[in-house]
Scaffold this motif. Structure first.
Motif, PDB file in Angstrom:
ATOM      1  N   ILE A 191       5.595  10.725 -10.294  1.00  0.00           N
ATOM      2  CA  ILE A 191       6.952  11.188 -10.021  1.00  0.00           C
ATOM      3  C   ILE A 191       7.793  10.894 -11.253  1.00  0.00           C
ATOM      4  CG2 ILE A 191       8.953  10.995  -8.511  1.00  0.00           C
ATOM      5  CD1 ILE A 191       7.003   9.868  -6.374  1.00  0.00           C
ATOM      6  N   GLU A 192       8.363  11.943 -11.835  1.00  0.00           N
ATOM      7  CA  GLU A 192       9.178  11.811 -13.046  1.00  0.00           C
ATOM      8  C   GLU A 192      10.647  11.688 -12.651  1.00  0.00           C
ATOM      9  OE1 GLU A 192       7.796  11.774 -16.163  1.00  0.00           O
ATOM     10  OE2 GLU A 192       5.790  12.038 -15.289  1.00  0.00           O
ATOM     11  N   LEU A 193      11.343  10.749 -13.273  1.00  0.00           N
ATOM     12  CA  LEU A 193      12.759  10.537 -13.005  1.00  0.00           C
ATOM     13  C   LEU A 193      13.523  10.519 -14.319  1.00  0.00           C
ATOM     14  CD1 LEU A 193      11.181   7.981 -11.105  1.00  0.00           C
ATOM     15  CD2 LEU A 193      13.141   8.772  -9.862  1.00  0.00           C
ATOM     16  N   VAL A 194      14.778  10.938 -14.265  1.00  0.00           N
ATOM     17  CA  VAL A 194      15.621  10.936 -15.454  1.00  0.00           C
ATOM     18  C   VAL A 194      17.026  10.463 -15.071  1.00  0.00           C
ATOM     19  CG1 VAL A 194      16.336  13.360 -15.234  1.00  0.00           C
ATOM     20  CG2 VAL A 194      16.324  12.287 -17.475  1.00  0.00           C
TER      21      VAL A 194
ATOM     22  N   TYR B  38       0.848  -1.192   0.000  1.00  0.00           N
ATOM     23  CA  TYR B  38       0.000   0.000   0.000  1.00  0.00           C
ATOM     24  C   TYR B  38       0.874   1.230   0.000  1.00  0.00           C
ATOM     25  CZ  TYR B  38      -3.371   3.502   1.421  1.00  0.00           C
ATOM     26  OH  TYR B  38      -4.162   4.605   1.464  1.00  0.00           O
ATOM     27  N   PRO B  39       0.620   2.174  -0.812  1.00  0.00           N
ATOM     28  CA  PRO B  39      -0.385   2.217  -1.868  1.00  0.00           C
ATOM     29  C   PRO B  39       0.108   1.499  -3.114  1.00  0.00           C
ATOM     30  CG  PRO B  39       0.799   4.288  -1.825  1.00  0.00           C
ATOM     31  CD  PRO B  39       1.345   3.457  -0.702  1.00  0.00           C
ATOM     32  N   PRO B  40      -0.824   1.040  -3.965  1.00  0.00           N
ATOM     33  CA  PRO B  40      -0.396   0.393  -5.210  1.00  0.00           C
ATOM     34  C   PRO B  40       0.301   1.398  -6.120  1.00  0.00           C
ATOM     35  CG  PRO B  40      -2.786   0.665  -5.156  1.00  0.00           C
ATOM     36  CD  PRO B  40      -2.268   1.097  -3.820  1.00  0.00           C
ATOM     37  N   PHE B  41       1.198   0.892  -6.967  1.00  0.00           N
ATOM     38  CA  PHE B  41       1.956   1.786  -7.841  1.00  0.00           C
ATOM     39  C   PHE B  41       2.280   1.113  -9.162  1.00  0.00           C
ATOM     40  CE2 PHE B  41       5.108  -0.650  -5.621  1.00  0.00           C
ATOM     41  CZ  PHE B  41       6.107  -0.870  -6.553  1.00  0.00           C
ATOM     42  N   ASP B  42       2.614   1.938 -10.154  1.00  0.00           N
ATOM     43  CA  ASP B  42       3.092   1.492 -11.462  1.00  0.00           C
ATOM     44  C   ASP B  42       4.459   2.102 -11.703  1.00  0.00           C
ATOM     45  OD1 ASP B  42       0.729   0.149 -12.068  1.00  0.00           O
ATOM     46  OD2 ASP B  42      -0.126   1.854 -13.154  1.00  0.00           O
ATOM     47  N   LEU B  43       5.336   1.361 -12.364  1.00  0.00           N
ATOM     48  CA  LEU B  43       6.630   1.873 -12.819  1.00  0.00           C
ATOM     49  C   LEU B  43       6.610   1.854 -14.344  1.00  0.00           C
ATOM     50  CD1 LEU B  43       9.076  -0.107 -10.494  1.00  0.00           C
ATOM     51  CD2 LEU B  43       8.369   2.259 -10.271  1.00  0.00           C
ATOM     52  N   LEU B  44       6.851   3.003 -14.947  1.00  0.00           N
ATOM     53  CA  LEU B  44       6.832   3.106 -16.407  1.00  0.00           C
ATOM     54  C   LEU B  44       8.200   3.529 -16.912  1.00  0.00           C
ATOM     55  CD1 LEU B  44       3.890   4.348 -15.332  1.00  0.00           C
ATOM     56  CD2 LEU B  44       3.573   4.443 -17.765  1.00  0.00           C
ATOM     57  N   LYS B  45       8.645   2.898 -17.976  1.00  0.00           N
ATOM     58  CA  LYS B  45       9.866   3.319 -18.660  1.00  0.00           C
ATOM     59  C   LYS B  45       9.426   4.106 -19.881  1.00  0.00           C
ATOM     60  CE  LYS B  45      14.215   1.717 -20.542  1.00  0.00           C
ATOM     61  NZ  LYS B  45      15.115   0.594 -20.733  1.00  0.00           N
ATOM     62  N   LEU B  46       9.641   5.424 -19.864  1.00  0.00           N
ATOM     63  CA  LEU B  46       9.192   6.297 -20.939  1.00  0.00           C
ATOM     64  C   LEU B  46      10.132   6.245 -22.138  1.00  0.00           C
ATOM     65  CD1 LEU B  46       8.134   9.262 -18.674  1.00  0.00           C
ATOM     66  CD2 LEU B  46       6.681   7.468 -19.616  1.00  0.00           C
TER      67      LEU B  46
END
Length: 156
Positions: free
Chosen positions: A120-123, A36-44
């Motif tokens: 949350i954006e990461l680079v 908790y909380p559920p989340f997604d990880l995306l590779k842009l």
């Protein structure tokens, strides 16, 4: 708890990878039960990522995002509303802390809360000194330049 794989032979023949082996050995116990909380990880793309957390019911002032040495910590502290007289409470009203391990040179660039989703954006920003370089074979003073700068010069 030890992992099923023994990293001792690799530890003996590598230098500077201790942190990586520690992460791999501790991964079995590090995230157990945390859902908790559920989340997604995306590779842009190759160097950009996004973490999306479902934080319905949390306001901006109840969420804190901290980036520290190779770790991102997202904390939600819900203030209990003592004045409300609930007949049934089915929406989670609990505080949370989510931790994400970050690779070297990963930087948080932006965070946004909209419609109950925290994005949350990461680079990944690779330092110039770590980019591949082509070494010219020449006279007494070797000339070096990055492969990217060679491509830019060729385009011009």
């Amino acid at each position: 708890m030890r992992s099923a794989f023994d990293f001792a032979p690799f530890r003996r023949s590598t230098i500077g990878f201790d942190r990586l082996f520690d992460l791999l050995e501790n991964s079995a116990t590090g995230q157990g039960g945390e859902n908790y909380p559920p989340f997604d990880l995306l590779k842009l793309d190759d160097n950009r990522y996004r973490i999306s957390l479902a934080v319905a019911g949390f306001r901006r002032d109840e969420i804190e995002i901290t980036a520290q040495q190779n770790q991102l910590i997202v904390t939600g502290k819900k203030v209990d509303d003592d004045k409300a007289d609930y007949i049934h409470r089915g929406i989670a009203n609990r505080s949370f802390e989510r931790r994400f391990g970050l690779a070297d040179h990963i930087r948080v660039t932006d965070a946004d809360l909209s419609d109950g989703m925290l994005s949350i954006e990461l680079v990944r920003e690779i330092p110039e000194a770590m980019k591949p370089r082509k070494i010219q074979i020449g006279g007494s003073t070797p000339a070096t330049e990055t492969i990217e700068s060679q491509a830019e010069r060729a385009d011009a």
